[in-house]
Enzyme design. Structure first.
Site, PDB file in Angstrom:
ATOM      1  N   ARG A 241      -4.936  54.173   2.582  1.00 21.30           N
ATOM      2  CA  ARG A 241      -5.730  53.780   1.478  1.00 21.30           C
ATOM      3  C   ARG A 241      -6.700  54.975   1.392  1.00 21.30           C
ATOM      4  O   ARG A 241      -7.846  55.263   2.162  1.00 21.30           O
ATOM      5  CB  ARG A 241      -6.319  52.372   1.514  1.00 21.30           C
ATOM      6  CG  ARG A 241      -5.325  51.542   1.392  1.00 21.30           C
ATOM      7  CD  ARG A 241      -6.147  50.022   1.025  1.00 21.30           C
ATOM      8  NE  ARG A 241      -5.369  48.837   1.344  1.00 21.30           N
ATOM      9  CZ  ARG A 241      -4.472  48.336   0.387  1.00 21.30           C
ATOM     10  NH1 ARG A 241      -4.234  48.835  -0.535  1.00 21.30           N
ATOM     11  NH2 ARG A 241      -3.741  47.208   0.955  1.00 21.30           N
TER      12      ARG A 241
ATOM     13  N   ASN B  16      -1.832  50.972  -8.437  1.00 23.94           N
ATOM     14  CA  ASN B  16      -3.044  51.307  -9.226  1.00 23.94           C
ATOM     15  C   ASN B  16      -4.051  52.480  -8.901  1.00 23.94           C
ATOM     16  O   ASN B  16      -3.910  53.452  -9.636  1.00 23.94           O
ATOM     17  CB  ASN B  16      -4.016  49.999  -9.669  1.00 23.94           C
ATOM     18  CG  ASN B  16      -3.315  49.107 -10.733  1.00 23.94           C
ATOM     19  OD1 ASN B  16      -3.035  49.758 -11.831  1.00 23.94           O
ATOM     20  ND2 ASN B  16      -3.081  48.039 -10.402  1.00 23.94           N
ATOM     21  N   GLY B  17      -4.678  52.643  -7.861  1.00 19.25           N
ATOM     22  CA  GLY B  17      -5.573  53.455  -7.607  1.00 19.25           C
ATOM     23  C   GLY B  17      -4.932  54.739  -7.146  1.00 19.25           C
ATOM     24  O   GLY B  17      -5.261  55.879  -7.697  1.00 19.25           O
TER      25      GLY B  17
ATOM     26  N   THR C  62       4.055  47.944  -5.910  1.00 19.04           N
ATOM     27  CA  THR C  62       3.104  47.021  -5.396  1.00 19.04           C
ATOM     28  C   THR C  62       3.562  45.715  -5.468  1.00 19.04           C
ATOM     29  O   THR C  62       4.155  45.334  -6.303  1.00 19.04           O
ATOM     30  CB  THR C  62       1.660  47.002  -5.974  1.00 19.04           C
ATOM     31  OG1 THR C  62       0.901  45.856  -5.801  1.00 19.04           O
ATOM     32  CG2 THR C  62       1.756  46.918  -7.573  1.00 19.04           C
TER      33      THR C  62
ATOM     34  N   ASP D  81       1.936  43.130  -5.680  1.00 18.23           N
ATOM     35  CA  ASP D  81       1.366  42.425  -6.687  1.00 18.23           C
ATOM     36  C   ASP D  81       1.518  42.434  -8.166  1.00 18.23           C
ATOM     37  O   ASP D  81       0.891  41.510  -8.974  1.00 18.23           O
ATOM     38  CB  ASP D  81      -0.367  43.039  -6.762  1.00 18.23           C
ATOM     39  CG  ASP D  81      -1.182  42.835  -5.218  1.00 18.23           C
ATOM     40  OD1 ASP D  81      -0.643  41.797  -4.569  1.00 18.23           O
ATOM     41  OD2 ASP D  81      -1.902  43.677  -4.948  1.00 18.23           O
TER      42      ASP D  81
ATOM     43  N   HIS E 242      -5.409  39.431  -4.830  1.00 15.56           N
ATOM     44  CA  HIS E 242      -6.728  39.399  -4.977  1.00 15.56           C
ATOM     45  C   HIS E 242      -7.394  39.210  -6.445  1.00 15.56           C
ATOM     46  O   HIS E 242      -8.057  38.300  -6.911  1.00 15.56           O
ATOM     47  CB  HIS E 242      -7.574  40.454  -4.367  1.00 15.56           C
ATOM     48  CG  HIS E 242      -7.837  40.276  -2.931  1.00 15.56           C
ATOM     49  ND1 HIS E 242      -8.934  39.054  -2.480  1.00 15.56           N
ATOM     50  CD2 HIS E 242      -7.630  40.961  -2.012  1.00 15.56           C
ATOM     51  CE1 HIS E 242      -8.997  39.327  -1.309  1.00 15.56           C
ATOM     52  NE2 HIS E 242      -8.084  40.301  -0.920  1.00 15.56           N
TER      53      HIS E 242
ATOM     54  N   ARG F 164       4.694  41.343   2.714  1.00 11.02           N
ATOM     55  CA  ARG F 164       5.079  42.963   2.510  1.00 11.02           C
ATOM     56  C   ARG F 164       5.718  43.286   3.144  1.00 11.02           C
ATOM     57  O   ARG F 164       6.272  44.610   3.284  1.00 11.02           O
ATOM     58  CB  ARG F 164       3.433  43.686   2.542  1.00 11.02           C
ATOM     59  CG  ARG F 164       2.545  43.626   1.438  1.00 11.02           C
ATOM     60  CD  ARG F 164       1.544  44.603   1.441  1.00 11.02           C
ATOM     61  NE  ARG F 164       1.133  45.516   2.552  1.00 11.02           N
ATOM     62  CZ  ARG F 164      -0.021  45.707   2.669  1.00 11.02           C
ATOM     63  NH1 ARG F 164      -1.098  45.137   1.877  1.00 11.02           N
ATOM     64  NH2 ARG F 164      -0.421  46.228   3.531  1.00 11.02           N
TER      65      ARG F 164
HETATM   66  O1  F6P Z   1      -2.242  45.467  -2.805  1.00 16.50           O
HETATM   67  C1  F6P Z   1      -1.159  44.784  -1.916  1.00 16.50           C
HETATM   68  C2  F6P Z   1      -2.160  43.747  -0.910  1.00 16.50           C
HETATM   69  O2  F6P Z   1      -0.965  43.264  -0.173  1.00 16.50           O
HETATM   70  C3  F6P Z   1      -2.681  42.500  -1.715  1.00 16.50           C
HETATM   71  O3  F6P Z   1      -2.015  41.640  -2.366  1.00 16.50           O
HETATM   72  C4  F6P Z   1      -3.527  42.271  -0.447  1.00 16.50           C
HETATM   73  O4  F6P Z   1      -4.933  41.665  -1.209  1.00 16.50           O
HETATM   74  C5  F6P Z   1      -3.978  43.488   0.050  1.00 16.50           C
HETATM   75  O5  F6P Z   1      -2.925  44.385  -0.361  1.00 16.50           O
HETATM   76  C6  F6P Z   1      -4.094  43.317   1.585  1.00 16.50           C
HETATM   77  O6  F6P Z   1      -4.616  44.635   1.922  1.00 16.50           O
HETATM   78  P1  F6P Z   1      -4.554  45.068   3.665  1.00 16.50           P
HETATM   79  O7  F6P Z   1      -3.231  45.454   3.737  1.00 16.50           O
HETATM   80  O8  F6P Z   1      -5.672  46.401   3.444  1.00 16.50           O
HETATM   81  O9  F6P Z   1      -5.168  43.891   4.336  1.00 16.50           O
END
Ligand code: F6P
Length: 358
Positions: A74, A112-113, A134, A136, A180, A285
């Site tokens: 990220r 998105n980002g 994504t 999401d 989220h 995921r």
């Molecule tokens: O954006 C995908 C996502 O899996 C969201 O649903 C979740 O809130 C977030 O990433 C979790 O992020 P990380 O992998 O940084 O814990």
């Protein structure tokens, strides 16, 4: 020979590898021999010039493989103009890498980002094509993002597994799904898994309504219940607060996440009941892409290569009404696609008796 760059950015999902495969496969089919620069760990690879020089064969066998062979990270868009920890100016560094390698185009697979950064690079003069990733499903402008359907499958399977044990033990289970800001996974997996209550970030809940749904089940002679809650669901009380107060309130939450808070409230209201929490977490995921995602990513890759052929850069590949098309990245950048609280699916779920806690 065409020289293309490709990167996977942000949280991973099941369908990144098949998307890369289809982009490269389509490019090879249209242009013959191509050179692919696979940037490692997303934008970090572009910033630091870390890449793998690849051939189309390197993308073979990825149709059914989850994760990303390039790795991901990220690099938040809001910090794109701040230098890295070691003082590298990110945007100029990315432009430098692109130009040094004399790329004809950069394909960005991201949420998105990541698409906002892609749009920025396009505005800086690079040829960029975006593909909407994504779990999401919150990228504005596309009906579906790749990764979403596979995530629903995993979340639904998790609910199915809990369902049988909840029934055997007469327990109330609170299952927390990812999301989220948006509740797409929760909505679809909740319906697919036969949830009694579905709590979304878009519909602030009232615990009294949740109790009402549990009581209703009891009256029907069912002593177990399934509550599926999005990680970003909020109560009506918190929803009324200012952004600042809400942040402060959430920061002082004494539970690890919303599911535990809800379970605690239910326990307090039904002292004799057995309440449990389950979190599928990052399994949503993980694993391999489902059939829907394999088809979707094949279509997206083909479209991305066509855009390249037409020199139609600065576009995001999308699907609308089952037709794959493209929109300007700028149109989508900075907007989130929320669940429409008045949509037909929610109305239908309510008709079936599913509570949304509102
Ligand atoms: O954006 C995908 C996502 O899996 C969201 O649903 C979740 O809130 C977030 O990433 C979790 O992020 P990380 O992998 O940084 O814990």
């Amino acid at each position: 020979m065409k020289k293309i760059g490709i990167l996977t950015s942000g949280g991973d999902c099941q369908a990144l590898n098949p998307t890369m495969r289809s982009v490269v496969k389509a490019m090879e089919n249209l242009f013959g021999d191509i050179e692919v620069y696979g940037f490692l760990e997303g934008y970090k690879g572009l910033i630091y010039g870390k890449y793998k020089k690849m051939k189309p064969m390197d993308f073979s066998g990825l149709l059914s493989k989850g994760g990303t062979v390039l790795g991901t990270s990220r690099v938040p868009f809001k910090e794109i103009d701040n230098p890295t920890e070691d003082g590298v100016e990110k945007v100029p560094a990315m432009i430098k890498t692109y130009k040094k390698l004399e790329l004809d185009c950069l394909f960005v697979l991201g949420g998105n980002g990541s698409q906002k950064t892609a749009n920025r690079l396009y505005n800086e003069g690079l040829n960029v094509i975006g593909l909407p990733k994504t779990i999401d499903n919150d990228i504005w402008g596309t009906d579906v993002t790749f990764g979403f359907q596979s995530a629903i499958d995993v979340a639904t399977h998790a609910i199915d597994c809990i369902y049988t044990t909840a029934e055997s033990h007469n327990r109330v289970f609170v299952i927390e799904t990812m999301g989220h800001k948006v509740g797409w996974i929760t909505l679809y997996a909740g319906i697919a898994g036969g949830a009694d209550v579905i709590l979304l970030p878009e519909i602030p809940y009232d615990m009294k309504k949740v109790y009402k749904a549990i009581d209703k089940r009891k009256k029907m002679g069912k002593n177990f219940a399934i509550i599926v809650v999005a990680e970003g669901a909020i109560s009506k009380e918190i929803a009324k607060m200012s952004k600042k107060d809400r942040k402060a309130k959430l920061a002082e939450r004494k539970y690890p996440s919303i599911a535990y808070e809800i379970a605690n409230d239910i326990q307090a209201n039904y002292p004799a009941a057995e309440i449990r929490v389950a979190l599928p977490g990052h399994t949503q995921r993980g694993g391999n892409p489902d059939a829907y995602d394999r088809v979707l990513t094949s279509r997206f890759g083909a479209k991305a290569a066509e855009l390249f052929k037409e020199k139609d850069f600065g576009k995001l590949v999308v699907i609308r009404n089952n037709e794959v098309t493209a929109i300007p990245m700028a149109e989508s950048a900075g907007k989130l696609k929320y669940v429409d609280t008045e949509c037909q699916l929610i109305q239908e779920a309510k008709t079936l008796g599913i509570s949304f806690g509102d």
